[in-house]
Design a protein around this motif. Structure first.
Motif, mmCIF file in Angstrom:
data_model
loop_
_atom_site.group_PDB
_atom_site.id
_atom_site.type_symbol
_atom_site.label_atom_id
_atom_site.label_comp_id
_atom_site.label_asym_id
_atom_site.label_seq_id
_atom_site.Cartn_x
_atom_site.Cartn_y
_atom_site.Cartn_z
ATOM 1 N N TYR A 262 57.442 56.634 40.895
ATOM 2 C CA TYR A 262 57.671 55.389 41.623
ATOM 3 C C TYR A 262 56.490 54.464 41.402
ATOM 4 C CZ TYR A 262 61.015 58.432 43.911
ATOM 5 O OH TYR A 262 62.037 59.309 44.139
ATOM 6 N N ARG A 263 56.774 53.275 40.893
ATOM 7 C CA ARG A 263 55.723 52.302 40.560
ATOM 8 C C ARG A 263 56.038 50.983 41.252
ATOM 9 N NH1 ARG A 263 52.164 52.227 36.433
ATOM 10 N NH2 ARG A 263 51.307 50.209 35.886
ATOM 11 N N LEU A 264 55.049 50.459 41.967
ATOM 12 C CA LEU A 264 55.216 49.207 42.690
ATOM 13 C C LEU A 264 54.063 48.290 42.333
ATOM 14 C CD1 LEU A 264 56.734 47.595 44.900
ATOM 15 C CD2 LEU A 264 55.262 48.719 46.579
ATOM 16 N N GLY A 265 54.378 47.115 41.780
ATOM 17 C CA GLY A 265 53.370 46.108 41.459
ATOM 18 C C GLY A 265 53.388 45.036 42.531
ATOM 19 N N LEU A 266 52.209 44.699 43.033
ATOM 20 C CA LEU A 266 52.101 43.702 44.089
ATOM 21 C C LEU A 266 51.088 42.652 43.678
ATOM 22 C CD1 LEU A 266 51.769 46.808 45.647
ATOM 23 C CD2 LEU A 266 52.518 45.321 47.445
ATOM 24 N N GLY A 267 51.399 41.418 43.931
ATOM 25 C CA GLY A 267 50.443 40.342 43.710
ATOM 26 C C GLY A 267 49.773 40.000 45.024
ATOM 27 N N ALA A 268 48.475 39.859 45.009
ATOM 28 C CA ALA A 268 47.750 39.499 46.229
ATOM 29 C C ALA A 268 47.327 38.040 46.186
ATOM 30 C CB ALA A 268 46.540 40.411 46.418
ATOM 31 N N GLY A 269 47.772 37.312 45.185
ATOM 32 C CA GLY A 269 47.497 35.887 45.121
ATOM 33 C C GLY A 269 46.280 35.523 44.300
ATOM 34 N N ASP A 270 46.003 34.224 44.301
ATOM 35 C CA ASP A 270 44.860 33.702 43.557
ATOM 36 C C ASP A 270 43.559 34.087 44.239
ATOM 37 O OD1 ASP A 270 46.560 32.504 41.749
ATOM 38 O OD2 ASP A 270 46.539 30.573 42.769
ATOM 39 N N ALA A 271 42.553 34.352 43.440
ATOM 40 C CA ALA A 271 41.222 34.680 43.971
ATOM 41 C C ALA A 271 40.421 33.391 44.148
ATOM 42 C CB ALA A 271 40.503 35.617 43.005
ATOM 43 N N HIS A 272 39.668 33.341 45.202
ATOM 44 C CA HIS A 272 38.775 32.208 45.477
ATOM 45 C C HIS A 272 37.375 32.628 45.026
ATOM 46 C CE1 HIS A 272 37.388 28.591 47.411
ATOM 47 N NE2 HIS A 272 36.489 29.286 48.073
ATOM 48 N N CYS A 273 36.961 32.181 43.850
ATOM 49 C CA CYS A 273 35.712 32.630 43.233
ATOM 50 C C CYS A 273 34.560 31.697 43.590
ATOM 51 C CB CYS A 273 35.886 32.745 41.721
ATOM 52 S SG CYS A 273 37.029 34.045 41.245
ATOM 53 N N ASP A 274 33.871 32.044 44.661
ATOM 54 C CA ASP A 274 32.725 31.251 45.111
ATOM 55 C C ASP A 274 31.485 32.110 45.333
ATOM 56 O OD1 ASP A 274 33.427 32.670 47.366
ATOM 57 O OD2 ASP A 274 33.790 30.916 48.631
ATOM 58 N N GLY A 275 31.522 33.364 44.862
ATOM 59 C CA GLY A 275 30.393 34.265 45.035
ATOM 60 C C GLY A 275 30.375 34.984 46.373
ATOM 61 N N MET A 276 31.221 34.604 47.308
ATOM 62 C CA MET A 276 31.284 35.219 48.635
ATOM 63 C C MET A 276 32.316 36.355 48.633
ATOM 64 S SD MET A 276 29.106 33.315 50.223
ATOM 65 C CE MET A 276 29.355 33.802 51.905
ATOM 66 N N GLU A 277 32.179 37.279 49.584
ATOM 67 C CA GLU A 277 33.154 38.352 49.715
ATOM 68 C C GLU A 277 34.360 37.843 50.509
ATOM 69 O OE1 GLU A 277 32.357 42.774 50.094
ATOM 70 O OE2 GLU A 277 32.797 42.207 52.183
ATOM 71 N N HIS A 278 35.555 38.154 49.999
ATOM 72 C CA HIS A 278 36.802 37.754 50.644
ATOM 73 C C HIS A 278 37.702 38.973 50.798
ATOM 74 C CE1 HIS A 278 35.993 33.467 50.085
ATOM 75 N NE2 HIS A 278 35.530 33.801 48.890
ATOM 76 N N ARG A 279 38.559 38.950 51.806
ATOM 77 C CA ARG A 279 39.578 39.992 51.977
ATOM 78 C C ARG A 279 40.799 39.611 51.138
ATOM 79 N NH1 ARG A 279 40.490 43.727 55.380
ATOM 80 N NH2 ARG A 279 42.622 43.082 55.825
ATOM 81 N N TRP A 280 41.449 40.600 50.601
ATOM 82 C CA TRP A 280 42.733 40.393 49.953
ATOM 83 C C TRP A 280 43.738 41.333 50.603
ATOM 84 C CZ3 TRP A 280 45.105 44.564 47.917
ATOM 85 C CH2 TRP A 280 44.316 45.629 47.510
ATOM 86 N N GLU A 281 44.997 40.945 50.565
ATOM 87 C CA GLU A 281 46.069 41.769 51.102
ATOM 88 C C GLU A 281 47.300 41.574 50.228
ATOM 89 O OE1 GLU A 281 48.428 41.001 54.966
ATOM 90 O OE2 GLU A 281 46.770 42.340 55.541
ATOM 91 N N ALA A 282 47.924 42.663 49.875
ATOM 92 C CA ALA A 282 49.148 42.617 49.064
ATOM 93 C C ALA A 282 50.252 43.303 49.848
ATOM 94 C CB ALA A 282 48.918 43.316 47.725
ATOM 95 N N ARG A 283 51.384 42.616 49.970
ATOM 96 C CA ARG A 283 52.516 43.128 50.748
ATOM 97 C C ARG A 283 53.790 43.041 49.916
ATOM 98 N NH1 ARG A 283 51.949 42.815 56.450
ATOM 99 N NH2 ARG A 283 54.147 42.299 56.594
ATOM 100 N N SER A 284 54.659 44.042 50.100
ATOM 101 C CA SER A 284 55.952 44.022 49.412
ATOM 102 C C SER A 284 56.943 44.850 50.211
ATOM 103 C CB SER A 284 55.824 44.603 48.008
ATOM 104 O OG SER A 284 57.080 44.618 47.359
ATOM 105 N N GLY A 285 58.199 44.449 50.142
ATOM 106 C CA GLY A 285 59.252 45.246 50.758
ATOM 107 C C GLY A 285 59.554 46.457 49.891
ATOM 108 N N LEU A 286 59.811 47.572 50.520
ATOM 109 C CA LEU A 286 60.092 48.797 49.766
ATOM 110 C C LEU A 286 61.516 48.842 49.222
ATOM 111 C CD1 LEU A 286 58.132 51.502 51.755
ATOM 112 C CD2 LEU A 286 57.548 50.399 49.597
ATOM 113 N N ALA A 287 62.320 47.820 49.485
ATOM 114 C CA ALA A 287 63.661 47.763 48.901
ATOM 115 C C ALA A 287 63.569 47.723 47.382
ATOM 116 C CB ALA A 287 64.414 46.542 49.428
ATOM 117 N N VAL A 288 62.475 47.155 46.855
ATOM 118 C CA VAL A 288 62.266 47.079 45.407
ATOM 119 C C VAL A 288 62.010 48.474 44.831
ATOM 120 C CG1 VAL A 288 60.769 46.112 43.618
ATOM 121 C CG2 VAL A 288 61.331 44.762 45.635
#
Length: 149
Positions: A78-104
């Motif tokens: 079972y393989r699930l690819g998730l996009g967490a969106g564009d990265a904000h590259c400013d040298g600071m630490e940021h949180r990322w979150e990737a969500r997907s429905g398991l229907a896929v």
């Protein structure tokens, strides 16, 4: 019978794959990059799975885009690819979150899985198709998939 739209989509995907695989890697233009992946994935009551972590990166090339991509593989089947969106590259630490429905990917279940989080820099060469996709930071580890209580 195949539809013309399907053939066009398949052709575009094939061209993208060939571009990504056969183009010599371009020099990465994101420096001092880092991404981390939390060691657990939550399955919500509505069947949504969430993976998260943190990243940091510095300014990227103006000719490219930077994004966070996550892949979850369980039971080598079972393989699930998730996009967490564009990265904000400013040298600071940021949180990322990737969500997907398991229907896929309905086979994902509680237990262990292998997850990979990547910061990708996408270089365009004057059209809609990327010229190259470089992974500039990655974290791969075993994660615990569990229902959120």
């Amino acid at each position: 019978m195949r539809t013309p739209g399907r053939r066009i989509a398949l052709s575009a995907f094939s061209a993208l794959a060939a571009t990504a695989l056969f183009t010599a890697p371009a020099a990465a233009t994101v420096y001092h990059q880092h991404i981390s992946l939390r060691p657990h994935a939550d399955i919500e009551r509505d069947g949504t799975i969430t993976l998260s972590g943190t990243y940091s990166c510095e300014a990227s090339s103006p000719a490219g885009a930077v994004q966070v991509k996550v892949t979850l593989v369980q039971d080598d089947r079972y393989r699930l690819g998730l996009g967490a969106g564009d990265a904000h590259c400013d040298g600071m630490e940021h949180r990322w979150e990737a969500r997907s429905g398991l229907a896929v990917t309905p086979g994902i279940h509680e237990g262990t899985a292998r997850a990979t989080a990547e910061i990708q820099e996408i270089h365009f060469g004057g059209g809609l198709m990327p010229r190259a996709i470089d992974v500039v930071a990655a974290d791969e580890q075993e994660v615990r998939v569990a229902h959120r209580r």
